[in-house]
Design a protein around this motif. Structure first.
Motif, PDB file in Angstrom:
ATOM      1  N   GLU A  98       1.144   2.688  -7.175  1.00 57.73           N
ATOM      2  CA  GLU A  98       0.712   2.051  -8.421  1.00 57.73           C
ATOM      3  C   GLU A  98       0.348   3.069  -9.495  1.00 57.73           C
ATOM      4  O   GLU A  98       0.632   2.869 -10.673  1.00 57.73           O
ATOM      5  CB  GLU A  98      -0.492   1.156  -8.122  1.00 57.73           C
TER       6      GLU A  98
ATOM      7  N   GLY B 257       2.148   3.469 -13.121  1.00 54.22           N
ATOM      8  CA  GLY B 257       1.476   3.410 -14.419  1.00 54.22           C
ATOM      9  C   GLY B 257       1.975   4.526 -15.335  1.00 54.22           C
ATOM     10  O   GLY B 257       2.261   4.295 -16.515  1.00 54.22           O
TER      11      GLY B 257
ATOM     12  N   MET C   7      -7.367   3.823  -2.164  1.00 50.05           N
ATOM     13  CA  MET C   7      -6.778   3.436  -0.881  1.00 50.05           C
ATOM     14  C   MET C   7      -7.551   4.084   0.266  1.00 50.05           C
ATOM     15  O   MET C   7      -7.780   3.460   1.311  1.00 50.05           O
ATOM     16  CB  MET C   7      -5.289   3.812  -0.810  1.00 50.05           C
TER      17      MET C   7
ATOM     18  N   SER D  96      -5.500  -1.502  -8.887  1.00 44.03           N
ATOM     19  CA  SER D  96      -5.707  -2.949  -8.960  1.00 44.03           C
ATOM     20  C   SER D  96      -6.355  -3.523  -7.706  1.00 44.03           C
ATOM     21  O   SER D  96      -6.826  -4.654  -7.724  1.00 44.03           O
ATOM     22  CB  SER D  96      -4.387  -3.664  -9.251  1.00 44.03           C
ATOM     23  N   ILE D  97      -6.430  -2.777  -6.609  1.00 42.58           N
ATOM     24  CA  ILE D  97      -7.131  -3.288  -5.425  1.00 42.58           C
ATOM     25  C   ILE D  97      -8.648  -3.124  -5.539  1.00 42.58           C
ATOM     26  O   ILE D  97      -9.387  -3.710  -4.752  1.00 42.58           O
ATOM     27  CB  ILE D  97      -6.705  -2.579  -4.117  1.00 42.58           C
TER      28      ILE D  97
ATOM     29  N   PRO E  81     -10.399  -6.886  -6.550  1.00 41.91           N
ATOM     30  CA  PRO E  81     -10.366  -8.098  -5.706  1.00 41.91           C
ATOM     31  C   PRO E  81     -10.965  -7.905  -4.315  1.00 41.91           C
ATOM     32  O   PRO E  81     -11.231  -8.893  -3.645  1.00 41.91           O
ATOM     33  CB  PRO E  81      -8.874  -8.450  -5.627  1.00 41.91           C
ATOM     34  N   VAL E  82     -11.170  -6.678  -3.839  1.00 42.98           N
ATOM     35  CA  VAL E  82     -11.755  -6.516  -2.504  1.00 42.98           C
ATOM     36  C   VAL E  82     -13.272  -6.721  -2.571  1.00 42.98           C
ATOM     37  O   VAL E  82     -13.881  -6.563  -3.619  1.00 42.98           O
ATOM     38  CB  VAL E  82     -11.439  -5.145  -1.859  1.00 42.98           C
TER      39      VAL E  82
ATOM     40  N   PHE F 162       6.768  -1.182 -13.095  1.00 38.08           N
ATOM     41  CA  PHE F 162       6.914   0.018 -12.281  1.00 38.08           C
ATOM     42  C   PHE F 162       5.727   0.215 -11.349  1.00 38.08           C
ATOM     43  O   PHE F 162       5.744   1.089 -10.503  1.00 38.08           O
ATOM     44  CB  PHE F 162       7.083   1.245 -13.177  1.00 38.08           C
ATOM     45  N   ASP F 163       4.673  -0.600 -11.541  1.00 37.72           N
ATOM     46  CA  ASP F 163       3.457  -0.398 -10.757  1.00 37.72           C
ATOM     47  C   ASP F 163       3.320  -1.454  -9.672  1.00 37.72           C
ATOM     48  O   ASP F 163       2.236  -1.738  -9.192  1.00 37.72           O
ATOM     49  CB  ASP F 163       2.226  -0.388 -11.662  1.00 37.72           C
ATOM     50  N   ASP F 164       4.434  -2.036  -9.277  1.00 32.75           N
ATOM     51  CA  ASP F 164       4.431  -3.101  -8.301  1.00 32.75           C
ATOM     52  C   ASP F 164       5.023  -2.553  -7.002  1.00 32.75           C
ATOM     53  O   ASP F 164       6.144  -2.052  -6.985  1.00 32.75           O
ATOM     54  CB  ASP F 164       5.301  -4.241  -8.853  1.00 32.75           C
TER      55      ASP F 164
ATOM     56  N   PRO G 171      -1.306  -8.595 -12.399  1.00 30.20           N
ATOM     57  CA  PRO G 171      -1.816  -8.442 -11.037  1.00 30.20           C
ATOM     58  C   PRO G 171      -2.584  -9.663 -10.526  1.00 30.20           C
ATOM     59  O   PRO G 171      -3.396  -9.539  -9.624  1.00 30.20           O
ATOM     60  CB  PRO G 171      -2.730  -7.225 -11.156  1.00 30.20           C
TER      61      PRO G 171
ATOM     62  N   MET H 234      -1.475 -10.157  -2.940  1.00 30.40           N
ATOM     63  CA  MET H 234      -2.472  -9.958  -3.993  1.00 30.40           C
ATOM     64  C   MET H 234      -3.184 -11.278  -4.303  1.00 30.40           C
ATOM     65  O   MET H 234      -4.389 -11.297  -4.534  1.00 30.40           O
ATOM     66  CB  MET H 234      -1.828  -9.390  -5.264  1.00 30.40           C
TER      67      MET H 234
ATOM     68  N   LEU I 203      -5.583 -11.924  -1.536  1.00 34.98           N
ATOM     69  CA  LEU I 203      -6.771 -11.082  -1.675  1.00 34.98           C
ATOM     70  C   LEU I 203      -7.736 -11.686  -2.698  1.00 34.98           C
ATOM     71  O   LEU I 203      -8.958 -11.732  -2.471  1.00 34.98           O
ATOM     72  CB  LEU I 203      -6.321  -9.684  -2.129  1.00 34.98           C
ATOM     73  N   GLN I 204      -7.201 -12.175  -3.805  1.00 34.99           N
ATOM     74  CA  GLN I 204      -8.042 -12.816  -4.828  1.00 34.99           C
ATOM     75  C   GLN I 204      -8.666 -14.099  -4.275  1.00 34.99           C
ATOM     76  O   GLN I 204      -9.820 -14.423  -4.579  1.00 34.99           O
ATOM     77  CB  GLN I 204      -7.206 -13.148  -6.078  1.00 34.99           C
TER      78      GLN I 204
ATOM     79  N   ALA J  21     -11.489 -13.175  -2.083  1.00 31.29           N
ATOM     80  CA  ALA J  21     -12.640 -12.749  -2.895  1.00 31.29           C
ATOM     81  C   ALA J  21     -13.396 -13.972  -3.415  1.00 31.29           C
ATOM     82  O   ALA J  21     -14.635 -14.015  -3.380  1.00 31.29           O
ATOM     83  CB  ALA J  21     -12.171 -11.876  -4.055  1.00 31.29           C
TER      84      ALA J  21
ATOM     85  N   ILE K  80      -1.807  -3.285   1.176  1.00 32.97           N
ATOM     86  CA  ILE K  80      -3.211  -3.726   1.191  1.00 32.97           C
ATOM     87  C   ILE K  80      -3.500  -4.707   2.317  1.00 32.97           C
ATOM     88  O   ILE K  80      -4.666  -4.989   2.611  1.00 32.97           O
ATOM     89  CB  ILE K  80      -3.625  -4.433  -0.121  1.00 32.97           C
TER      90      ILE K  80
END
Lengths: 343, 343
Positions: free
Chosen positions: A72, A76, A249, A278-279, A282-283, B69-71, B222, B249, B252-253, B256, B279
């Protein structure tokens, strides 16, 4: 795809006339020009940028040398690069350069053969070695290095204030009363080395002892080994009350290890990350981390490269080497808390 | 960089002789050939692939049209693509095509002008509209679509068995005794639509009612809104005992949101993800999910594109359109458990 020759044939004019009409140059009657442009549009003519590149000696193509595509943070930077190149009308050729090296291919051959005007380079996971560096030196156009530098790097560098960010994270833990602080790092990279330095600096500034057994490396992405190493540290009879980690991570793996040993984060163990990926939000607990700005790194690197390319084509003297490190910022969330044993 | 002309000058021979010597063609004496090759090597001569591209009418360059590109999932596909292109000696030009569309530029202009031999296309987040499709139709070379299709897609497609994967995840929840199952999806994409179909199919197969208020969309990556929507669902007096989500993702949300409402996963709520991203394992509880193989999608798409390009240049008939969907597989971890109210 229709060619200029085809258009000339359809319109019954010479190739030169078509070329002038499409290039917007004088010497073509208005009616003829209109006819040519209409035919070109109807047949969906597209100029051949390969020809332009050869004629102009500039390909308007930038090489982007990547190592991972599923990261990620790197993604960016790539986003920022593409935004800037798009605005400046440059295209981008991407290579997967660690793969090239594994296969024994000169890393930059394809970029040189395509005559890219410059290279944006994401260094390999470990410090680049002799053959990498020789290849880079043989490339005649500007090179900008992003995120990871190496000792004696001869190129412009755009990255983050890693030392300062690590210092902030460590001082945050110290302010919370932690004295037994471990560092789970990544010292075979320059960012890892710098974050380690920031950790050491903060500890020394506050006169706190660094325990060698609590300074460990998390190895490579996706950092699965970080879990094992964090667990080893936390299973010792004497364990730290906080761990400052290399990135989000590694922080996540550390939190998992704590969880599996029945330790509560942050009550029993404080953990900091780095990156603000981005993790981090949400964790649960949300990760206290150091925010970086990968898109801005990408934008600045691309801008700098374009400046260097244009200075070169105007025969200006080569600009002085720069090291541009973007500020980092502490983001306090839920994974850090006052040290229990200090209260 | 040294040119063939420079080499000719240094060696005191004609350009034609240099060209023959370097191209390995006959008509040059052995001593002269050796001298030319030595000079070329000493001066680090690199062939100009722009010239070759024009001469051969094949650029040996593939266009890769990306949106993010950040996926991590897209990054996996890109990794597979680059591995395959590298083996086949193709280079890759990458465009950021949603950005092009926002700026009103014809999306494929730069790829067409660079004469790429074909395009690997990651569709936009939403279904492509008129101008996208017109642009695609005007591109004369093969196009392969990855991961996300759209209604009436006229191109070869390589993706995952999304319906089957979603069916597996939903049936897993049903087997655990869950009957009040929500779906937090992403129906404005084809993968989202298919995963929704898989959910419906499983529910119908087992004669379980689908509650409209429990079928919601998680919006864009995200996927921060997923948190809000999951919370809305879980705050209702009557809440589901399980949520089958669009991807890891979103899972995960959702976890949360449950955590913040004091609900324990999996005791009070089971959650499934999709994708098996990196993740899924370091979080606690580890996410029960559906494994996909993004790298293999990338490899197959690149292989298929190369086949299509070579069939075209050999004037073979255009091969039949394919839809290749790679199998998906349920991975049971910690975020799902038997339904409490059913016991």
């Amino acid at each position: 795809m229709i060619s200029l020759n085809n258009i000339a044939e359809i319109c019954g004019v010479s190739l030169g006339t078509v070329s002038k009409a499409i290039g917007g140059k004088p010497g073509v009657g208005e009616a003829t020009r209109r006819r040519i442009l209409t035919v070109a549009q109807q047949h969906n003519y597209r100029p051949n940028r390969l020809v332009h590149s050869i004629q102009r000696g500039r390909s308007m193509m930038i090489g982007v040398a990547c190592n991972r595509f599923d990261d990620e943070f790197a993604g960016g930077m790539v986003t920022g690069i593409f935004e800037t190149l798009f605005e400046a009308n440059y295209d981008a050729m991407v290579i997967y350069w660690d793969r090239s090296v594994q296969k024994g291919v000169h890393v930059l051959n394809s970029l040189a053969e395509r005559r890219v005007d410059g290279i944006l380079m994401f260094p390999p996971a470990s410090y680049p070695e002799g053959s990498y560096l020789d290849d880079l030196r043989s490339f005649p156009n500007p090179i900008i290095v992003l995120d990871q530098a190496w000792p004696g790097c001869e190129y412009d560098f755009i990255g983050s204030q890693d030392i300062e960010g690590a210092l902030l994270a460590t001082e945050h833990l110290i302010e919370l009363g932690h004295r037994s602080i471990a560092h789970l790092g990544c010292r075979h990279t320059s960012t890892g080395e710098d974050r380690m330095k920031g950790f050491q600096k903060a500890m020394m500034r506050h006169g706190i002892a660094i325990h060698e057994k609590w300074v460990r490396d998390a190895w490579e992405p996706p950092f699965e080994d970080a879990y094992k190493i964090a667990r080893e540290i936390l299973e010792q009879p004497e364990r730290p009350s906080a761990i400052m980690t290399f990135n989000d991570m590694v922080a996540l793996q550390t939190m998992a290890a704590a969880h599996d040993l029945g330790l509560r984060v942050p009550t029993d163990l404080s953990v900091t990350g780095f990156g603000d990926l981005s993790i981090a939000t949400p964790v649960r607990p949300q990760i206290t981390t150091v925010k970086q700005d990968p898109e801005e790194i990408g934008r600045r690197a691309a801008q700098r490269l374009i400046e260097r390319i244009e200075a070169k084509s105007e025969d200006q003297p080569r600009p002085k080497l720069i090291q541009d490190r973007l500020p980092t910022r502490l983001v306090v969330r839920q994974s850090t808390a006052p040290c229990q044993s200090a209260q």
